[in-house]
Design a protein around this motif. Structure first.
Motif, PDB file in Angstrom:
ATOM      1  N   SER A 184       0.839  -1.208   0.000  1.00  0.00           N
ATOM      2  CA  SER A 184       0.000   0.000   0.000  1.00  0.00           C
ATOM      3  C   SER A 184       0.868   1.250   0.000  1.00  0.00           C
ATOM      4  N   LYS A 185       2.022   1.154   0.648  1.00  0.00           N
ATOM      5  CA  LYS A 185       2.889   2.335   0.730  1.00  0.00           C
ATOM      6  C   LYS A 185       3.565   2.665  -0.600  1.00  0.00           C
ATOM      7  N   LEU A 186       3.466   1.768  -1.549  1.00  0.00           N
ATOM      8  CA  LEU A 186       3.984   2.064  -2.889  1.00  0.00           C
ATOM      9  C   LEU A 186       2.931   2.770  -3.741  1.00  0.00           C
ATOM     10  N   ASN A 187       1.738   2.909  -3.191  1.00  0.00           N
ATOM     11  CA  ASN A 187       0.649   3.590  -3.901  1.00  0.00           C
ATOM     12  C   ASN A 187       0.529   5.027  -3.423  1.00  0.00           C
ATOM     13  N   TYR A 188      -0.068   5.859  -4.265  1.00  0.00           N
ATOM     14  CA  TYR A 188      -0.411   7.220  -3.863  1.00  0.00           C
ATOM     15  C   TYR A 188      -1.931   7.307  -3.915  1.00  0.00           C
ATOM     16  N   GLY A 189      -2.552   7.623  -2.796  1.00  0.00           N
ATOM     17  CA  GLY A 189      -4.014   7.701  -2.746  1.00  0.00           C
ATOM     18  C   GLY A 189      -4.491   9.125  -2.585  1.00  0.00           C
ATOM     19  N   LEU A 236      -8.005  -3.886   3.398  1.00  0.00           N
ATOM     20  CA  LEU A 236      -8.749  -3.247   2.306  1.00  0.00           C
ATOM     21  C   LEU A 236      -9.085  -1.799   2.627  1.00  0.00           C
ATOM     22  N   GLN A 237      -9.081  -1.474   3.912  1.00  0.00           N
ATOM     23  CA  GLN A 237      -9.421  -0.099   4.285  1.00  0.00           C
ATOM     24  C   GLN A 237      -8.257   0.864   4.134  1.00  0.00           C
ATOM     25  N   PHE A 272      -5.056   2.023  -1.151  1.00  0.00           N
ATOM     26  CA  PHE A 272      -5.668   1.085  -2.088  1.00  0.00           C
ATOM     27  C   PHE A 272      -7.033   1.560  -2.573  1.00  0.00           C
ATOM     28  N   TRP A 273      -7.862   2.053  -1.646  1.00  0.00           N
ATOM     29  CA  TRP A 273      -9.249   2.266  -2.077  1.00  0.00           C
ATOM     30  C   TRP A 273      -9.575   3.680  -2.515  1.00  0.00           C
ATOM     31  N   THR A 274      -8.675   4.635  -2.329  1.00  0.00           N
ATOM     32  CA  THR A 274      -8.983   5.984  -2.844  1.00  0.00           C
ATOM     33  C   THR A 274      -8.245   6.291  -4.147  1.00  0.00           C
ATOM     34  N   CYS A 275      -7.394   5.390  -4.606  1.00  0.00           N
ATOM     35  CA  CYS A 275      -6.589   5.725  -5.783  1.00  0.00           C
ATOM     36  C   CYS A 275      -7.296   5.338  -7.085  1.00  0.00           C
ATOM     37  N   TYR A 276      -6.754   5.828  -8.179  1.00  0.00           N
ATOM     38  CA  TYR A 276      -7.353   5.585  -9.494  1.00  0.00           C
ATOM     39  C   TYR A 276      -6.711   4.377 -10.168  1.00  0.00           C
ATOM     40  N   LEU A 302     -10.558  -3.243  -6.752  1.00  0.00           N
ATOM     41  CA  LEU A 302     -10.480  -3.398  -5.298  1.00  0.00           C
ATOM     42  C   LEU A 302     -10.912  -4.812  -4.897  1.00  0.00           C
ATOM     43  N   ASN A 303     -11.808  -5.390  -5.681  1.00  0.00           N
ATOM     44  CA  ASN A 303     -12.210  -6.770  -5.437  1.00  0.00           C
ATOM     45  C   ASN A 303     -11.090  -7.743  -5.780  1.00  0.00           C
TER      46      ASN A 303
END
Lengths: 501, 447
Positions: free
Chosen positions: A59-64, B89-90, B94-98, B333-334
């Motif tokens: 997750s830390k490799l992602n930017y949200g 998952l929260q 992960f869940w706010t990105c495009y 996300l699924n």
């Protein structure tokens, strides 16, 4: 980063299951030999703590979006309210089986039914279907509705008009729906060329798919004329709702004469994008098209005060998925609309339009606008001034990452001569002025770098977990699974630092 | 408004910087006579606590599903979901990105998809996995379209025991192509092999078979494959209960050319029907005709192993009307949920659930037969779903089960009108039903 398979240790496990109390049942007596797999399917063998660490690290490799600005044009990356996630995780909803008796799922049905009414009011349509899982899925359903409508009238048509500025899903959906796509060129103002539209529209054309404001972020001021041209030849107007965030409480597609509308609930209506879905692409139609909606829909029986699944009847295009809808997404949408109210919805569009124009006004000295006029909720500028320094728009985008932000959409829309090397910036209402100012400063700084130190851009990004990727090699090698990689192990020769970072 | 940080004062300031005196000037392009004259007629904004109250009240109008045990499946299965998965998952990253268009900022999503492709490839023994189509029905329709493109033919055969919603969806997707769809009947709860032999002709593009089928029966896919492949026809194997892959032979071992699988059982809640997820599997030789997104491995400029969306030249944003599909936003996300789920289960866990589901379903079937109130409809092998014909009225049976906190089984007559399927129930059993639960079901139904 190491793959989950590379962390696997034989004999380790991360699962927890009830004790098998069925010792008296022999599997050989349940299943004939030819149905059973000879070996256990090899997944990975990891403890729970290591799974948690693996995915936390990933997750830390992602930017949200919660990390900061995410101005992707036509994607409406707005804040995803936390309360909505909690509401969507209530046990009465998440454990509701889609085929459970109707009396046990009245709550789910009420939400779907109410949301249908709310969306009708917001967009000026007469009825929605909640079935489509995403925008493109809604497009396909909408196009099939248009197709069936004409066939039923004995008026078989073969062409679909689509502006050159449209999302790629529009022509792809039209083709899946069996239509020949005819492109409509934009005029010098960035909107639909009315003269050309009038020439192209004929009685073999089902209609026009239009995004409004369009993908350059411009309101089509010719919308009344467009409506006359399309309806004048008996066609239907399709509204791609990707950019509805500029219209809430200001103008409704239904009032502007659109016959079919799809909404991306994961854009305008705040539900999270999830790294590429799930969203929902519900479609609304005018009265005459209601019988063609996918089946089933949810109806209310006022006498029994009961919601029920209602078969859409013979004219329906049929089912487009299993079960009814992406319910969890609908619930979050419902919660967002109720949180905003009519004033909040207006404020949403007003603020997003001011945001986009503010960014445009401040940046246009540095990045030439595709069209120098006020925009809707997103603005499109170009990076072509910097080509002479050897800097492409891609380089500008990558450099933005070094400053801790996600880049805008680039190279879309693309049509000459105005929209090339495009940078499409959408700053939704949930972004503050301070955030916009910070972004503007970064963009100006990058424009300066582009002329003085272009190599800083062409080699960017420098501060991200990984750097530019070799996309051609990905296609050439076609390593699509870990087993593909294992087969090429000798050739690949990764060093520890290449896979463990 | 808590979700909109800009103040009215700031708006004025920004309008001034833009160089206009009012907001009105910015929306000149919107014709006056089309503008909304009044406020939208929807309820006034609710505070967070009012909203919570309202939704809780609506949720109460559903049954208290947490404390109810499901005896129904039919394409949607309640399995246990580990809390670690829900917790992960929260993570907002992960869940706010495009969609991961920028690999430098999306390795988390991309690597997760790659891992998932690897898992599903091993489970199905298919070389290439498209990780994310919306659901099993749309994935099956995409598989059918893919088979038309690969063979340049326009006729398909569909098993009558394919999930009815999937069959309907295929029909809807194929209507514009005027594809001939031939119904393959069943015999004794499985595909009718004799009819199959008659129906296969060289002009058929593909044949679509679900296994375990809608009645629960496990098809003899190897035998079907042998028959189908005597002609140049593609075999599409549909799976609605992917958990069965823990114990059953993989479609790839039995000659499937394309696999379409509903992945809901891998860590996705029932959610009244969605969002779920489905994968497609196929052979590398067919890669140019696959729909949707796929992730591949490559390196970055520093030589690091990294992951990117690849083989993109088939996709709608590049190929427009010539794309292999219109799919854009999917159910990523699924995919992550399923990846975490499979990682937690691991080799042994998946096998054990699969085993447990098989055994407990057979245990229940046996118990119910022993009550003397039920009889078998067909005699064929099944995984975790089975049909039983009741001697009592099934509506009153289901009422009784509901009163005792069981979500009742499916009345098969809702989907199949054959006379011998009258008063027949389709039971599903998963690990969320304990032996005590199953004993209770039998007790209730023996009274």
């Amino acid at each position: 980063m190491k793959l989950i398979f590379e962390k696997s240790i034989k004999g380790r496990d991360g699962y927890s299951l009830p004790r098998d109390l069925f010792g008296d049942i022999k599997i050989e007596e349940c299943l004939p030999e030819y149905t059973i797999s000879k070996d256990k399917k090899l997944l990975s063998e990891i403890s729970e703590v290591d799974v948690v660490r693996h995915f936390t690290k990933l997750s830390k490799l992602n930017y949200g979006l919660d990390d900061g600005f995410y101005p992707l044009g036509s994607c409406t990356m707005k804040y995803n309210p936390k309360i909505n996630e909690k509401l969507a995780s209530l046990s009465n909803f998440i454990y509701a089986h889609p085929l459970a008796p109707e009396e046990t799922v009245q709550g789910c049905m009420e939400i779907i039914y109410d949301l249908n009414k709310l969306l009708c009011e917001i967009t000026g349509m007469d009825e929605y279907t909640m079935a489509p899982a995403a925008g493109a899925h809604g497009e396909l359903a909408g196009i099939l509705i248009m197709r069936k409508y004409f066939i039923d009238r004995g008026d078989v048509r073969h062409k679909m008009l689509i502006p050159d500025s449209a999302h790629g899903t529009n022509p792809a959906s039209a083709a899946m729906g069996g239509f020949r796509v005819v492109e409509v060129k934009s005029n010098e103002k960035g909107t639909v060329n009315l003269g050309e539209l009038a020439k192209l529209m004929d009685e073999d054309t089902v209609g026009l798919m239009l995004t409004n404001p369009n993908t350059v972020g411009l309101y089509d001021e010719g919308i009344e004329e467009i409506e006359k041209i399309i309806h004048g030849k008996g066609g239907l107007l399709y509204y791609d709702g990707a950019n509805l965030n500029a219209s809430l409480g200001i103008i409704r597609p239904g009032d502007a004469g659109f016959d079919v509308v799809h909404l991306n609930l994961h854009k305008t209506f705040s539900t999270p994008h999830g790294g590429g879905g799930p969203g929902a692409g519900v479609i609304g139609v005018k009265k005459d098209l209601i019988p063609y909606l996918p089946t089933p829909n949810i109806a209310f029986n006022p006498d029994q005060k009961k919601y029920y699944l209602s078969d859409a009847g013979e004219k329906s295009i049929g089912m487009i998925r299993a079960f009814w809808s992406n319910f969890a997404v609908l619930l979050k949408t419902y919660a967002w609309i109720l949180s905003m109210g009519p004033d909040g919805l207006y404020n949403t569009s007003e603020t997003s339009i001011i945001n986009a124009n503010y960014v445009l006004a401040k940046l246009k000295k540095y990045y030439k606008p595709a069209y120098d006029r006020y925009c809707g909720h997103e603005c499109t500028v170009t990076g072509r001034e910097y080509k002479k320094y050897g800097v492409k728009t891609l380089d500008i985008a990558k450099r933005i990452m070094d400053y801790g932000m996600h880049p805008p959409t680039i190279y879309f829309p693309h049509f000459e001569p105005y929209a090339e090397e495009t940078i499409m910036i959408e700053p939704p209402e949930s972004e503050s002025k301070e955030m916009l100012d910070k972004f503007i400063d970064i963009m100006i700084k990058i424009s300066d770098e582009a002329t003085t130190k272009p190599e800083l851009l062409t080699t960017a990004p420098h501060n991200t977990p990984i750097r530019r990727t070799n996309d051609a090699l990905a296609i050439k090698r076609a390593i699509l699974t870990y087993d593909d990689e294992l087969k090429l192990k000798d050739e690949l020769k990764y060093q520890e630092k290449d896979i463990d970072f | 408004m808590r979700y909109i940080p800009t103040t009215e004062e700031q708006k004025k300031e920004m309008l001034k910087k833009i160089g206009v005196s009012s907001f009105e000037a910015l929306i000149e392009g919107v014709p006056q006579n089309l503008r909304l004259k009044n406020k939208l007629n929807i309820p006034e904004a609710m505070s967070e606590s009012e909203l919570e109250d309202k939704i809780y009240r609506i949720a109460k109008k559903n049954a208290d599903f947490y404390s109810m045990k499901p005896l129904i499946g039919a394409g949607s299965y309640r399995h246990f979901i580990p809390e670690a998965e829900k917790f992960l998952l929260q993570r907002e990253e992960f869940w706010t990105c495009y969609t991961p268009y920028q690999p430098e900022l999306s390795q988390g999503t991309l690597q997760s998809i790659f891992e998932y492709q690897s898992y599903i490839s091993r489970l199905t023994k298919m070389e290439v996995i498209i990780p994310s189509i919306y659901d099993g029905a749309s994935a099956t329709a995409e598989a059918a379209l893919m088979s038309l493109r690969l063979t340049h033919k326009n006729k398909i055969i569909v098993s009558n025991l394919l999930h009815p919603h999937y069959r309907e969806t295929i029909k809807t997707y194929l209507t514009p192509h005027e594809t001939e769809i031939i119904d393959l009947p069943y015999k004794n709860g499985l595909v009718d092999m004799d009819k199959l032999k008659i129906l296969i002709e060289e002009d058929v593009a593909s044949i679509i078979i679900q296994s375990p089928n809608f009645f629960g029966g496990i098809e003899n896919m190897a035998k079907i494959s042998e028959i189908v492949h005597s002609k140049s026809i593609l075999l599409i194997n549909v799976i609605t209960e992917s958990m069965s892959l823990g114990i059953l032979k993989a479609p790839g071992e039995m000659g499937a050319d394309i696999v379409a699988g509903n992945a809901q059982s891998f860590g996705m809640d029932l959610n009244y029907g969605g969002p779920y997820n489905a994968y497609l599997g196929t052979r590398k030789q067919y890669i140019r005709q696959i729909p949707g997104r796929i992730v591949g491995e490559t390196v970055d400029v520093d030589g690091k192993r990294v992951f990117v969306m690849t083989l993109r030249a088939r996709e709608q944003d590049i190929r427009r009307e010539k794309a292999t599909s219109n799919i854009c936003t999917n159910h990523n996300l699924n995919v992550l949920a399923a990846n975490i789920f499979l990682s937690l289960m691991g080799t042994e866990g998946l096998y054990q659930i699969s085993l447990l589901n098989t055994k407990s379903a057979h245990y229940l079937e046996n118990l119910l037969l022993q009550t003397g109130k039920f009889e078998r409809v067909f005699d064929c092998p099944f995984y975790n779903e089975f049909l039983l014909k009741s001697k009592d009225d099934i509506s009153s049976i289901n009422k009784k089960l509901l009163e005792n906190n069981f979500v009742p089984p499916l009345k098969i007559c809702e989907f199949y009108q054959e006379k011998n399927l009258n008063n027949v129930l389709l039971f599903a059993v998963t690990e969320v039903l304990s032996r005590d639960n199953l004993n209770l079901v039998a007790k209730i139904l023996s009274e």
